[in-house]
Design an enzyme around this catalytic site. Structure first.
Site, short mmCIF file in Angstrom:
data_model
loop_
_atom_site.label_atom_id
_atom_site.label_comp_id
_atom_site.label_asym_id
_atom_site.label_seq_id
_atom_site.Cartn_x
_atom_site.Cartn_y
_atom_site.Cartn_z
N HIS A 117 -13.54 37.95 -26.82
CA HIS A 117 -13.50 36.64 -26.84
C HIS A 117 -14.48 35.79 -26.80
O HIS A 117 -14.71 34.68 -27.18
CB HIS A 117 -12.20 36.15 -25.93
CG HIS A 117 -10.91 36.73 -26.13
ND1 HIS A 117 -10.59 38.07 -25.53
CD2 HIS A 117 -9.76 36.66 -26.76
CE1 HIS A 117 -9.41 38.51 -25.75
NE2 HIS A 117 -8.97 37.43 -26.39
N ASP A 145 -8.16 41.21 -35.84
CA ASP A 145 -8.17 40.44 -34.62
C ASP A 145 -8.46 38.85 -35.05
O ASP A 145 -8.90 38.67 -36.01
CB ASP A 145 -9.06 40.97 -33.55
CG ASP A 145 -8.52 40.70 -32.17
OD1 ASP A 145 -7.66 39.95 -32.00
OD2 ASP A 145 -9.11 41.42 -31.19
#
Length: 357
Positions: free
Chosen positions: A190, A260
């Protein structure tokens, strides 16, 4: 017929800003016509509100089998939370039980998935981004951590298979992640790009094997990981080499490949370039989660209408959504399942008081 054959949606799944569609979102999404939507905690208040939101999304698109996704793994990855929804154990809890009592762990994983499916069907969600097939590697980033069912391929596959069966039996499509394997990430994708230097043979025998054994699941989510032994320039999500040679080749996964989240910091470049690169590399669907207007516009501008084999894979998912029963079991049945699940998990886990099993 799913309706996709006549009006082909864009090759993207998009997030929303809030708990109801804004006027701008209604117009934008109606025109953009993405393949599906993904919901987060910011979109959720309570079951009644969530039912209204998912109904609004279906009405807006005219697709009763619209893929509406959520990350609801259990543990720290849960968008539906107490007090309106039960607290679910992390995958690692089932892995811990499997070490002691494998049969109990498989039953618990299945029951937990059935209860999860009932929660999701009740509020109009059709797809869950789970189970995680990533192996646990000690000392790596906790971006996976207890989201993994364990460090042994056999354990992970046994539990993830039970979860997938429970979800499907309950009317929910599972998405395996993060293909071809995220367990060796030393940093949180992230925030930064994880670089994995393991050999191709070691990766194939270990990290890739759970995905190989579960390659028939209808949808999978890619990993934002740089595998130097395979492609030392591009993370898996945007690497034609990884997708062609590993995901489609070595692993043999031929179903719907969803990126993703493209807003994660592991990827470089603009949102538009990330979208183009992931689709050009071989992802079927570009996933964007944060609901930010300027980024949504970039995603949609670079997402073509689904076509060819990507359309066929997308149709397989929506056709399965149409065929799944998705009936919420009666309250006494759910109560029995909850009681049995609590009994099975008692040696390794108990929810906090008032949160339910």
């Amino acid at each position: 017929m799913s309706g996709l054959e006549l009006k082909r949606p864009k090759a993207c799944i998009l997030g929303l800003e809030g708990t109801a569609l804004s006027n701008w979102e209604k117009g934008f999404f109606r025109e953009a016509d993405p393949y599906g939507f993904i919901l987060f905690a910011r979109n959720v208040v309570d079951p009644d509100q969530l039912k209204r939101l998912t109904m609004e999304l279906r009405d807006m698109t005219g697709r009763s089998n619209l893929p509406i996704l959520v990350d609801q793994e259990g543990g720290r990855v849960a968008r539906l939370k107490p007090p309106h929804w039960r607290k679910m154990p992390a995958a690692g809890v089932f892995g811990q039980l499997y070490e002691q009592r494998p049969e109990d762990a498989r039953e618990a994983a299945y029951l937990n998935a059935r209860l999860l499916a009932a929660d999701l069907v009740d509020v109009g969600i059709s797809v869950v981004c789970a189970p995680v097939l990533d192996l646990y590697f000690p000392g790596m980033s906790d971006v996976v951590g207890d989201r993994s069912y364990g460090s042994e391929v056999a354990n992970v596959v046994a539990l993830a298979s039970a979860v997938s069966a429970g979800l499907l039996d309950g009317g929910i499509i599972p998405v395996i992640k993060h293909i071809p394997g995220h367990g060796r990430a030393a940093v949180d994708s992230h925030k930064d790009l994880p670089v994995v230097t393991a050999s191709k043979s070691s990766l194939s025998v270990n990290d890739f094997e759970p995905f190989r054994q579960m390659k028939d699941i209808l949808a999978g989510m890619s990993a934002h990981i740089l595998f130097t032994a395979i492609d030392d320039q591009r993370p898996a999500t945007v690497s034609p080499t990884v997708i062609r040679d590993v995901i489609r080749g070595d692993i043999g996964f031929e179903n719907l490949l969803i990126s993703d989240d493209l807003s994660m910091e592991a990827l470089g470049g603009s949102i538009a370039s990330r979208t183009h690169e992931c689709l050009a590399a071989g992802c079927d669907i570009a996933l964007h989660c944060n609901g930010k207007r300027t980024e949504l516009e970039q995603i949609v501008s670079m997402s073509p209408a689904l076509d060819g084999v990507a359309l066929e894979r997308a149709l397989a998912v929506t056709n399965r959504i149409s065929s799944l029963k998705g009936d919420v079991p009666a309250r006494p049945v759910l109560a029995d399942w909850n009681a049995r699940l609590a009994q099975l998990l008692a040696p390794v886990w108990a929810p906090a008081q008032g949160e339910g099993a």
